[in-house]
Write an enzyme that holds these catalytic residues in place. Structure first.
Site, PDB file in Angstrom:
ATOM      1  N   GLN A 126     -11.106  -0.205   6.224  1.00  0.00           N
ATOM      2  CA  GLN A 126     -10.491  -0.737   5.009  1.00  0.00           C
ATOM      3  C   GLN A 126     -10.395  -2.254   5.100  1.00  0.00           C
ATOM      4  O   GLN A 126      -9.800  -2.780   6.041  1.00  0.00           O
ATOM      5  CB  GLN A 126      -9.097  -0.157   4.798  1.00  0.00           C
ATOM      6  CG  GLN A 126      -8.446  -0.634   3.492  1.00  0.00           C
ATOM      7  CD  GLN A 126      -7.017  -0.145   3.335  1.00  0.00           C
ATOM      8  OE1 GLN A 126      -6.305  -0.011   4.319  1.00  0.00           O
ATOM      9  NE2 GLN A 126      -6.606   0.115   2.124  1.00  0.00           N
ATOM     10  N   GLY A 127     -10.945  -2.948   4.120  1.00  0.00           N
ATOM     11  CA  GLY A 127     -10.906  -4.406   4.094  1.00  0.00           C
ATOM     12  C   GLY A 127     -10.093  -4.917   2.924  1.00  0.00           C
ATOM     13  O   GLY A 127     -10.636  -5.459   1.957  1.00  0.00           O
ATOM     14  N   SER A 129      -6.222  -6.233   3.402  1.00  0.00           N
ATOM     15  CA  SER A 129      -5.275  -7.277   3.799  1.00  0.00           C
ATOM     16  C   SER A 129      -5.981  -8.522   4.321  1.00  0.00           C
ATOM     17  O   SER A 129      -7.026  -8.433   4.978  1.00  0.00           O
ATOM     18  CB  SER A 129      -4.331  -6.751   4.883  1.00  0.00           C
ATOM     19  OG  SER A 129      -3.514  -5.730   4.367  1.00  0.00           O
ATOM     20  N   GLU A 244      -3.104   7.044  -1.343  1.00  0.00           N
ATOM     21  CA  GLU A 244      -2.641   6.823   0.025  1.00  0.00           C
ATOM     22  C   GLU A 244      -1.218   7.327   0.209  1.00  0.00           C
ATOM     23  O   GLU A 244      -0.837   7.747   1.291  1.00  0.00           O
ATOM     24  CB  GLU A 244      -2.730   5.332   0.359  1.00  0.00           C
ATOM     25  CG  GLU A 244      -2.422   5.007   1.818  1.00  0.00           C
ATOM     26  CD  GLU A 244      -2.395   3.512   2.086  1.00  0.00           C
ATOM     27  OE1 GLU A 244      -2.312   2.742   1.118  1.00  0.00           O
ATOM     28  OE2 GLU A 244      -2.441   3.124   3.256  1.00  0.00           O
ATOM     29  N   SER A 375       5.351  -1.314   2.537  1.00  0.00           N
ATOM     30  CA  SER A 375       6.462  -1.448   3.483  1.00  0.00           C
ATOM     31  C   SER A 375       7.717  -0.738   2.961  1.00  0.00           C
ATOM     32  O   SER A 375       7.876  -0.505   1.761  1.00  0.00           O
ATOM     33  CB  SER A 375       6.772  -2.926   3.729  1.00  0.00           C
ATOM     34  OG  SER A 375       7.376  -3.488   2.580  1.00  0.00           O
ATOM     35  N   ASN A 376       8.617  -0.410   3.890  1.00  0.00           N
ATOM     36  CA  ASN A 376       9.849   0.271   3.475  1.00  0.00           C
ATOM     37  C   ASN A 376      10.698  -0.599   2.555  1.00  0.00           C
ATOM     38  O   ASN A 376      11.444  -0.088   1.712  1.00  0.00           O
ATOM     39  CB  ASN A 376      10.638   0.703   4.711  1.00  0.00           C
ATOM     40  CG  ASN A 376      10.031   1.953   5.345  1.00  0.00           C
ATOM     41  OD1 ASN A 376       8.956   2.401   4.930  1.00  0.00           O
ATOM     42  ND2 ASN A 376      10.706   2.514   6.330  1.00  0.00           N
ATOM     43  N   GLU A 377      10.605  -1.931   2.714  1.00  0.00           N
ATOM     44  CA  GLU A 377      11.324  -2.818   1.799  1.00  0.00           C
ATOM     45  C   GLU A 377      10.781  -2.662   0.371  1.00  0.00           C
ATOM     46  O   GLU A 377      11.540  -2.626  -0.601  1.00  0.00           O
ATOM     47  CB  GLU A 377      11.196  -4.280   2.261  1.00  0.00           C
ATOM     48  CG  GLU A 377      12.037  -4.633   3.476  1.00  0.00           C
ATOM     49  CD  GLU A 377      11.523  -4.001   4.768  1.00  0.00           C
ATOM     50  OE1 GLU A 377      10.316  -3.649   4.815  1.00  0.00           O
ATOM     51  OE2 GLU A 377      12.316  -3.840   5.709  1.00  0.00           O
TER      52      GLU A 377
END
Length: 392
Positions: A126-127, A129, A244, A375-377
């Site tokens: 996966q490209g 980030s 995802e 992210s969890n945030e």
């Protein structure tokens, strides 16, 4: 709400349980049970065994190997797989690029890539980030400039998981810098053996090599490798990220790991005594078991309320709580191992029990779980806005 499986679903569960406990090579399940890292060969063999049985990519269209299963059957498939100590099909292939190609790719691209993707004959990376484009993914700066029948790609990707094994990489690239940032992105498939493409490892806190940096220096990519329309890549990325999040709460594997910890605790005390007699340890395990049961019931509620293949907004709760419990169990393992948890990296033949030797490694590695997949945030923000109705 009905929480009891129908006779049909019970039979389906038994079918999956039998397959995963008898048809996946034992050495692969033993490696998972030992909480060790699977090799590339083991991951490939595991997915190919599932593909041979027609159950590797149930979320794809039926014509490309998918199954017309209900959301509950897909949930059961996923849970039984994890309970049996079987790694789910490689996510980059099965739940990321495969569904995107099936939904938006040309017929030529579908025929060229989907069968090999389902059978893991191609290992995808996966490209997405980049160093300054993680949570704000639309800020990505890797460019693809069209020259004739090719794109010339320059830039850098990072945190490319298992990119050292990759044959191809699906990327988001900027093809129009003069429009709103989300509107100038395209979805491009790139052969990782292309001249100018370099993969560089990133060493993690646990000492492992799981993620990489990928550099593109004037990499020339045939224009036919573009998925869908130019500058529509952001739409395809949102579709991919939605997939995802399906099955993002690893209830099955966490239950299996917690049960393993409980069994280990029975003789892990001084002189082979049981740590379960310690009220604090017993309370810690009981609390985790209760929280896992609550998560399991929530997962069933989310499955029951999913419609048209789209994840329910409460899937953010599953992602958040699923990773919290996953990390809590790895912490329990460190507690149970006690001083033996310091023996990370001890060689075979060590007097330290094997499961104790990997306790710290697993604890450190799973800090990632609250970051990837949104992210969890970010999940807390989604829960506040879409479920609780709280607006900032």
């Amino acid at each position: 709400m009905k929480l009891q499986l129908s006779d049909e679903d019970i039979a389906f569960r038994e079918e999956m349980r039998t397959f995963f406990t008898t048809q996946i090579p034992q050495d692969i399940r033993d490696t998972v049970a030992a909480r060790r890292e699977l090799s590339k060969d083991q991951i490939v063999r595991s997915m190919q065994a599932m593909n041979a049985a027609g159950i590797a990519v149930p979320n794809w269209p039926v014509e490309w190997g998918g199954k017309d299963w209900t959301p509950l059957q897909r949930h059961i498939w996923h849970e039984e797989m994890q309970l049996a100590g079987v790694m789910p099909p490689l996510a980059f292939n099965a739940s990321m690029v495969g569904p995107v190609i099936a939904a938006f790719g040309s017929q030529e691209i579908k025929e060229r890539f989907l069968p090999k993707t389902a059978n893991l004959d191609i290992w995808w990376s996966q490209g997405f980030s980049e160093p300054d484009a993680g949570s704000d993914l639309a800020s990505l700066r890797t460019t693809a400039v069209k020259e004739g029948d090719e794109y010339v790609v320059n830039g850098q990707k990072t945190w490319t998981t298992l990119g050292q094994y990759g044959d191809w990489i699906f990327t988001l690239v900027r093809t129009d810098p003069d429009v709103k940032k989300q509107a100038g992105i395209s979805f491009l498939l790139i052969d990782m053996t292309s001249p100018g493409l370099t993969v560089r490892p990133i060493e993690l806190i646990d000492g492992g090599h799981e993620v990489n940096e990928v550099f593109f220096d004037n990499v020339r990519v045939p224009a036919e490798n573009l998925v869908g329309e130019e500058n529509k890549g952001w739409d395809y990325a949102k579709f991919l990220l939605g997939n995802e999040r399906v099955g993002v709460a690893p209830v099955g594997s966490t239950k299996r790991t917690l049960a393993q910890a409980k069994e280990y605790a029975k003789t892990a005390g001084a002189g082979g005594t049981s740590l379960l007699d310690d009220p604090l340890v017993a309370a810690q395990i009981a609390e985790l078991e209760n929280d896992l049961l609550a998560l399991e019931l929530t997962a069933l509620r989310v499955v029951a309320n999913s419609a048209d293949g789209k994840p329910h907004p409460a899937s953010s709760v599953l992602k958040l709580q699923g990773t919290v419990l996953q990390q809590a169990v790895t912490e329990l393992w460190v507690d149970l191992a006690g001083p033996n948890a310091l023996a990370t990296g001890a060689a075979d033949g060590s007097d330290v029990p094997d499961l104790a030797r990997v306790a710290t490694t697993n604890y450190l590695n799973y800090r990632k779980a609250s970051i990837y997949g949104g992210s969890n945030e970010v999940q807390r923000q989604i829960i506040a806005g879409t479920i609780l109705g709280l607006r900032g």
